[in-house]
Motif scaffolding. Structure first.
Motif, PDB file in Angstrom:
ATOM      1  N   PRO A  75      -9.411  -3.297   6.113  1.00 13.14           N
ATOM      2  CA  PRO A  75      -8.470  -3.721   5.068  1.00 13.14           C
ATOM      3  C   PRO A  75      -8.468  -2.822   3.844  1.00 13.14           C
ATOM      4  O   PRO A  75      -7.487  -2.821   3.090  1.00 13.14           O
ATOM      5  CB  PRO A  75      -8.935  -5.139   4.712  1.00 13.14           C
ATOM      6  N   PHE A  76      -9.525  -2.034   3.637  1.00 12.24           N
ATOM      7  CA  PHE A  76      -9.527  -1.113   2.498  1.00 12.24           C
ATOM      8  C   PHE A  76      -8.502   0.002   2.700  1.00 12.24           C
ATOM      9  O   PHE A  76      -8.165   0.711   1.753  1.00 12.24           O
ATOM     10  CB  PHE A  76     -10.926  -0.538   2.284  1.00 12.24           C
ATOM     11  N   GLY A  77      -7.993   0.146   3.916  1.00  9.18           N
ATOM     12  CA  GLY A  77      -6.950   1.129   4.181  1.00  9.18           C
ATOM     13  C   GLY A  77      -5.540   0.580   4.097  1.00  9.18           C
ATOM     14  O   GLY A  77      -4.598   1.358   4.002  1.00  9.18           O
ATOM     15  N   TRP A  78      -5.378  -0.781   4.143  1.00  8.33           N
ATOM     16  CA  TRP A  78      -4.007  -1.302   4.194  1.00  8.33           C
ATOM     17  C   TRP A  78      -3.722  -2.464   3.250  1.00  8.33           C
ATOM     18  O   TRP A  78      -2.556  -2.690   2.910  1.00  8.33           O
ATOM     19  CB  TRP A  78      -3.653  -1.729   5.617  1.00  8.33           C
ATOM     20  N   ARG A  88      -1.736   6.015   5.781  1.00  5.64           N
ATOM     21  CA  ARG A  88      -1.957   7.397   5.360  1.00  5.64           C
ATOM     22  C   ARG A  88      -1.323   7.680   3.996  1.00  5.64           C
ATOM     23  O   ARG A  88      -1.703   8.654   3.335  1.00  5.64           O
ATOM     24  CB  ARG A  88      -1.448   8.371   6.425  1.00  5.64           C
ATOM     25  N   CYS A  89      -0.379   6.834   3.543  1.00  9.76           N
ATOM     26  CA  CYS A  89       0.160   7.015   2.192  1.00  9.76           C
ATOM     27  C   CYS A  89      -0.944   6.813   1.150  1.00  9.76           C
ATOM     28  O   CYS A  89      -1.033   7.552   0.172  1.00  9.76           O
ATOM     29  CB  CYS A  89       1.309   6.044   1.938  1.00  9.76           C
ATOM     30  N   ARG A  90      -1.776   5.798   1.360  1.00  4.67           N
ATOM     31  CA  ARG A  90      -2.927   5.593   0.474  1.00  4.67           C
ATOM     32  C   ARG A  90      -3.915   6.745   0.612  1.00  4.67           C
ATOM     33  O   ARG A  90      -4.448   7.248  -0.385  1.00  4.67           O
ATOM     34  CB  ARG A  90      -3.607   4.261   0.794  1.00  4.67           C
ATOM     35  N   ASN A  91      -4.160   7.169   1.849  1.00  2.00           N
ATOM     36  CA  ASN A  91      -5.058   8.305   2.064  1.00  2.00           C
ATOM     37  C   ASN A  91      -4.601   9.516   1.257  1.00  2.00           C
ATOM     38  O   ASN A  91      -5.424  10.220   0.634  1.00  2.00           O
ATOM     39  CB  ASN A  91      -5.091   8.696   3.542  1.00  2.00           C
ATOM     40  N   ASP A  92      -3.299   9.780   1.284  1.00  4.77           N
ATOM     41  CA  ASP A  92      -2.767  10.958   0.600  1.00  4.77           C
ATOM     42  C   ASP A  92      -2.971  10.864  -0.911  1.00  4.77           C
ATOM     43  O   ASP A  92      -3.282  11.868  -1.566  1.00  4.77           O
ATOM     44  CB  ASP A  92      -1.280  11.133   0.918  1.00  4.77           C
ATOM     45  N   ARG A  93      -2.788   9.677  -1.473  1.00  5.22           N
ATOM     46  CA  ARG A  93      -3.019   9.522  -2.921  1.00  5.22           C
ATOM     47  C   ARG A  93      -4.480   9.787  -3.277  1.00  5.22           C
ATOM     48  O   ARG A  93      -4.782  10.475  -4.271  1.00  5.22           O
ATOM     49  CB  ARG A  93      -2.617   8.114  -3.371  1.00  5.22           C
ATOM     50  N   ARG A  96      -5.339  13.524  -3.041  1.00  3.83           N
ATOM     51  CA  ARG A  96      -4.917  14.315  -4.216  1.00  3.83           C
ATOM     52  C   ARG A  96      -5.900  14.137  -5.369  1.00  3.83           C
ATOM     53  O   ARG A  96      -6.169  15.081  -6.122  1.00  3.83           O
ATOM     54  CB  ARG A  96      -3.509  13.916  -4.636  1.00  3.83           C
ATOM     55  N   ALA A  97      -6.442  12.937  -5.494  1.00  2.00           N
ATOM     56  CA  ALA A  97      -7.357  12.664  -6.607  1.00  2.00           C
ATOM     57  C   ALA A  97      -8.733  13.302  -6.404  1.00  2.00           C
ATOM     58  O   ALA A  97      -9.365  13.722  -7.377  1.00  2.00           O
ATOM     59  CB  ALA A  97      -7.523  11.151  -6.784  1.00  2.00           C
ATOM     60  N   CYS A  98      -9.200  13.375  -5.161  1.00  2.00           N
ATOM     61  CA  CYS A  98     -10.555  13.895  -4.925  1.00  2.00           C
ATOM     62  C   CYS A  98     -10.556  15.322  -4.389  1.00  2.00           C
ATOM     63  O   CYS A  98     -11.627  15.917  -4.222  1.00  2.00           O
ATOM     64  CB  CYS A  98     -11.329  12.967  -3.978  1.00  2.00           C
ATOM     65  N   ASP A  99      -9.380  15.870  -4.101  1.00  2.00           N
ATOM     66  CA  ASP A  99      -9.237  17.249  -3.645  1.00  2.00           C
ATOM     67  C   ASP A  99      -9.965  17.491  -2.323  1.00  2.00           C
ATOM     68  O   ASP A  99     -10.657  18.492  -2.141  1.00  2.00           O
ATOM     69  CB  ASP A  99      -9.738  18.227  -4.710  1.00  2.00           C
ATOM     70  N   ALA A 100      -9.787  16.541  -1.398  1.00  2.00           N
ATOM     71  CA  ALA A 100     -10.326  16.688  -0.046  1.00  2.00           C
ATOM     72  C   ALA A 100      -9.495  15.804   0.878  1.00  2.00           C
ATOM     73  O   ALA A 100      -8.923  14.804   0.436  1.00  2.00           O
ATOM     74  CB  ALA A 100     -11.796  16.272   0.011  1.00  2.00           C
ATOM     75  N   PRO A 101      -9.395  16.151   2.157  1.00  2.00           N
ATOM     76  CA  PRO A 101      -8.647  15.293   3.081  1.00  2.00           C
ATOM     77  C   PRO A 101      -9.315  13.925   3.216  1.00  2.00           C
ATOM     78  O   PRO A 101     -10.548  13.816   3.200  1.00  2.00           O
ATOM     79  CB  PRO A 101      -8.667  16.068   4.400  1.00  2.00           C
ATOM     80  N   VAL A 102      -8.492  12.889   3.365  1.00  2.26           N
ATOM     81  CA  VAL A 102      -8.978  11.506   3.431  1.00  2.26           C
ATOM     82  C   VAL A 102      -8.357  10.811   4.636  1.00  2.26           C
ATOM     83  O   VAL A 102      -7.150  10.918   4.880  1.00  2.26           O
ATOM     84  CB  VAL A 102      -8.627  10.734   2.141  1.00  2.26           C
ATOM     85  N   VAL A 103      -9.193  10.094   5.376  1.00  2.00           N
ATOM     86  CA  VAL A 103      -8.733   9.240   6.469  1.00  2.00           C
ATOM     87  C   VAL A 103      -9.373   7.870   6.280  1.00  2.00           C
ATOM     88  O   VAL A 103     -10.318   7.707   5.514  1.00  2.00           O
ATOM     89  CB  VAL A 103      -9.089   9.823   7.855  1.00  2.00           C
ATOM     90  N   SER A 104      -8.854   6.881   7.000  1.00  2.00           N
ATOM     91  CA  SER A 104      -9.415   5.533   6.908  1.00  2.00           C
ATOM     92  C   SER A 104      -9.485   4.928   8.294  1.00  2.00           C
ATOM     93  O   SER A 104      -8.848   5.410   9.247  1.00  2.00           O
ATOM     94  CB  SER A 104      -8.567   4.656   5.994  1.00  2.00           C
ATOM     95  N   ALA A 105     -10.244   3.845   8.416  1.00  2.00           N
ATOM     96  CA  ALA A 105     -10.301   3.130   9.696  1.00  2.00           C
ATOM     97  C   ALA A 105      -8.913   2.645  10.087  1.00  2.00           C
ATOM     98  O   ALA A 105      -8.509   2.737  11.252  1.00  2.00           O
ATOM     99  CB  ALA A 105     -11.281   1.972   9.607  1.00  2.00           C
ATOM    100  N   ALA A 106      -8.148   2.141   9.115  1.00  2.00           N
ATOM    101  CA  ALA A 106      -6.813   1.620   9.409  1.00  2.00           C
ATOM    102  C   ALA A 106      -5.887   2.716   9.927  1.00  2.00           C
ATOM    103  O   ALA A 106      -5.205   2.554  10.951  1.00  2.00           O
ATOM    104  CB  ALA A 106      -6.218   0.965   8.166  1.00  2.00           C
ATOM    105  N   SER A 107      -5.842   3.847   9.233  1.00  2.00           N
ATOM    106  CA  SER A 107      -4.959   4.927   9.684  1.00  2.00           C
ATOM    107  C   SER A 107      -5.450   5.506  11.001  1.00  2.00           C
ATOM    108  O   SER A 107      -4.649   5.891  11.861  1.00  2.00           O
ATOM    109  CB  SER A 107      -4.864   6.028   8.620  1.00  2.00           C
ATOM    110  N   GLY A 108      -6.774   5.546  11.182  1.00  6.41           N
ATOM    111  CA  GLY A 108      -7.327   6.084  12.425  1.00  6.41           C
ATOM    112  C   GLY A 108      -6.952   5.254  13.635  1.00  6.41           C
ATOM    113  O   GLY A 108      -6.638   5.792  14.706  1.00  6.41           O
ATOM    114  N   MET A 109      -6.959   3.929  13.476  1.00  8.76           N
ATOM    115  CA  MET A 109      -6.585   3.069  14.601  1.00  8.76           C
ATOM    116  C   MET A 109      -5.102   3.220  14.940  1.00  8.76           C
ATOM    117  O   MET A 109      -4.729   3.268  16.118  1.00  8.76           O
ATOM    118  CB  MET A 109      -6.934   1.617  14.287  1.00  8.76           C
ATOM    119  N   LEU A 110      -4.256   3.312  13.922  1.00  9.08           N
ATOM    120  CA  LEU A 110      -2.827   3.483  14.183  1.00  9.08           C
ATOM    121  C   LEU A 110      -2.536   4.844  14.824  1.00  9.08           C
ATOM    122  O   LEU A 110      -1.695   4.946  15.726  1.00  9.08           O
ATOM    123  CB  LEU A 110      -2.038   3.319  12.891  1.00  9.08           C
ATOM    124  N   ASP A 111      -3.247   5.882  14.380  1.00  5.28           N
ATOM    125  CA  ASP A 111      -3.070   7.201  15.001  1.00  5.28           C
ATOM    126  C   ASP A 111      -3.523   7.184  16.461  1.00  5.28           C
ATOM    127  O   ASP A 111      -2.906   7.826  17.327  1.00  5.28           O
ATOM    128  CB  ASP A 111      -3.860   8.261  14.225  1.00  5.28           C
TER     129      ASP A 111
END
Length: 258
Positions: A75-78, A88-93, A96-111
């Protein structure tokens, strides 16, 4: 370019096994830090407000050497996103803030579902309460798949409800309970895959068994996150005996630049 380091943002108040587990499977260095959210009530409305805190931890992990960030806990991803907004919209935000690629459990399951081409799914919601189940089902449907059933361990009489966050047997299910949940949500026929949510439902040691029992792919939260991190850092499978001699069936295909 230095070696990759995976950084895990863990849920509050939990000794997250992800960094050690990911390192043991992949050989990639991993660090982690849990969210510090004070008196946390674990409601989805409260989780929906945690993006600034996730950014703060992600920035710290990058400062400590992380080259890619993984957000643990579905749920921290969605939670808090519009139903038709991809995690992944949240991941992208956050990226940008931490200057590194970000993924989450939620986006990973959908991918992972996209990789499978699965369009009809059953949701094995382990220790979710009814509000979490209903909102998770609505969100998954908004992403495109048809949901054949969404049920928790309590719904399936695997544990006695109501689910209790203070009871470890509820939020840290055994492999046997996880399998019962996966099989239980498949009773309405027709699902192409099972989505198994709950970061406490650990599946590294039992994923092959779950898939065999289900007869369809099982898309779990922990491995969905690991798959996305592996893809992000483009880490090829290397056998690490004695525990992981063969390439796991869940390991993603990696696109390598040539």
């Amino acid at each position: 370019m230095g070696s990759p380091v995976a950084g895990f943002v863990g849920p509050p108040g939990w000794d997250d096994p992800s960094p050690a587990e990911f390192c043991s499977i992949t050989g990639v260095a991993a660090i982690g830090s849990s969210l510090d959210l004070g008196d946390f009530d674990w409601s989805l409305d409260r989780i929906a407000t945690t993006e600034p805190a996730i950014v703060e931890v992600a920035v710290d992990l990058v400062a400590r050497g992380a080259t890619a960030i993984g957000i643990v806990g579905t749920p921290f991803g969605w939670a808090g996103l519009d139903d038709d907004e991809r995690p992944r919209c949240r991941n992208d935000r956050i990226a940008r803030a931490c200057d590194a690629p970000v993924v989450s459990a939620a986006s990973g399951m959908l991918d992972w579902l996209d990789d499978l081409g699965a369009r009809r799914v059953a949701l094995a919601a382990t220790y979710y309460d009814r509000d979490w189940c209903d909102r998770w089902e609505r969100f998954v449907k908004a992403q495109g798949p048809t949901v054949t059933l969404c049920a928790s361990m309590a719904d399936l009489d695997i544990v006695e409800g109501p689910l209790d966050a203070a009871d470890e047997t509820h939020w840290a299910p055994t492999p046997e309970q996880i399998e019962q949940t996966v099989v239980g949500v498949l009773r309405p026929a027709g699902a192409d895959a099972v989505i198994l949510s709950g970061a406490g439902a650990r599946t590294v040691s039992c994923h092959e068994r779950l898939a065999a029992a289900a007869g369809v792919p099982v898309v779990s939260a922990d491995l969905g996150l690991y798959r996305s991190l592996i893809r992000t850092i483009r880490h090829e499978w290397t056998a690490r005996p004695p525990r992981h001699v063969e390439r796991p069936t869940w390991w993603p295909e990696i696109e390598i630049d040539v």
